[in-house]
Design an enzyme around this catalytic site. Structure first.
Site, short mmCIF file in Angstrom:
data_model
loop_
_atom_site.label_atom_id
_atom_site.label_comp_id
_atom_site.label_asym_id
_atom_site.label_seq_id
_atom_site.Cartn_x
_atom_site.Cartn_y
_atom_site.Cartn_z
N GLU A 289 -2.98 -4.70 -2.97
CA GLU A 289 -3.49 -5.63 -3.99
C GLU A 289 -3.51 -4.97 -5.36
OE1 GLU A 289 -4.73 -4.77 -1.12
OE2 GLU A 289 -5.88 -6.36 -0.16
N CYS B 29 -4.07 0.59 -2.58
CA CYS B 29 -3.94 -0.63 -1.78
C CYS B 29 -2.84 -1.54 -2.34
CB CYS B 29 -5.25 -1.41 -1.77
SG CYS B 29 -6.58 -0.64 -0.87
N CYS C 225 -10.57 -3.37 -4.45
CA CYS C 225 -9.59 -4.37 -4.90
C CYS C 225 -10.29 -5.63 -5.39
CB CYS C 225 -8.61 -4.68 -3.77
SG CYS C 225 -7.48 -3.31 -3.45
N ASN D 16 0.85 -1.20 0.00
CA ASN D 16 0.00 0.00 0.00
C ASN D 16 0.88 1.25 0.00
OD1 ASN D 16 0.58 -0.78 2.69
ND2 ASN D 16 -1.22 0.24 3.50
N1 THU Z 1 -5.32 -1.34 2.49
C1 THU Z 1 -4.76 -2.20 1.58
O1 THU Z 1 -3.63 -1.99 1.13
N2 THU Z 1 -5.47 -3.28 1.21
C2 THU Z 1 -6.71 -3.60 1.67
O2 THU Z 1 -7.32 -4.53 1.18
C3 THU Z 1 -7.29 -2.82 2.76
C4 THU Z 1 -6.66 -1.51 3.03
C5 THU Z 1 -4.54 -0.17 2.93
C6 THU Z 1 -5.04 1.13 2.43
C7 THU Z 1 -4.49 2.08 3.48
O3 THU Z 1 -3.17 2.42 3.13
C8 THU Z 1 -4.47 1.26 4.75
O4 THU Z 1 -4.57 -0.10 4.33
C9 THU Z 1 -5.59 1.57 5.71
O5 THU Z 1 -6.82 1.50 5.08
#
Ligand code: THU
Length: 136
Positions: free
Chosen positions: A55, A53, A93, A42
């Site tokens: 993913e 994110c 995602c 992320n």
């Molecule tokens: N986040 C992800 O990278 N993947 C997910 O599926 C859920 C959320 C990240 C986004 C943000 O940087 C942090 O987690 C908090 O939401």
């Protein structure tokens, strides 16, 4: 590549997470049909909404390199300085996965390398809307 190795790749990818705002660090490892792994983390932003994110970072890296066929993605997440926790992908995602993957067969590995579960995309996004809905 097996499931455990893919989870370990996700944990490794998490080390690059850029999370000065949430301090919630996520790593993803996306396995292509040919056996190549694309890592993602992320990437947050001071303006918040441009945050990407882990993913989607992995998918966009792979797709931008020409990849179109995917087998599985592993996700490793948790608060900075704490143990990994079971974390499911956000709805956006899941929708990106739906664009490039067969929901019946694409697998999403969630949990930690020590204890994880495999879900199909269909289990995480039942009755999802995808490219096939636009074909006539
Ligand atoms: N986040 C992800 O990278 N993947 C997910 O599926 C859920 C959320 C990240 C986004 C943000 O940087 C942090 O987690 C908090 O939401």
């Amino acid at each position: 590549m097996n499931d455990l190795k893919l989870m370990l790749e996700a944990a490794e990818a998490r080390k690059s997470a850029y999370t000065p705002y949430s301090h919630f660090r996520v790593g993803a490892a996306l396995l292509t049909a040919e056996g190549k792994v694309y890592r993602g983390c992320n990437i947050e932003n001071a303006a918040y909404t441009p945050t990407n994110c882990a993913e989607r970072t992995a998918f966009f890296k792979a797709v931008s390199e020409g990849e179109r066929r995917f087998e599985a993605i592993a996700i490793a997440a948790g608060k900075e300085g704490e143990a990994l926790t079971f974390t499911a992908p956000c709805g956006v995602c899941r929708q990106v996965m739906m664009e490039f993957c067969d929901p019946e067969t694409f697998r999403v590995l969630l949990g930690t390398p020590a204890q994880f579960r495999s879900f199909t995309l269909k289990e995480l996004l039942p009755e999802g809307f995808g490219p096939l809905d636009l074909t006539v």
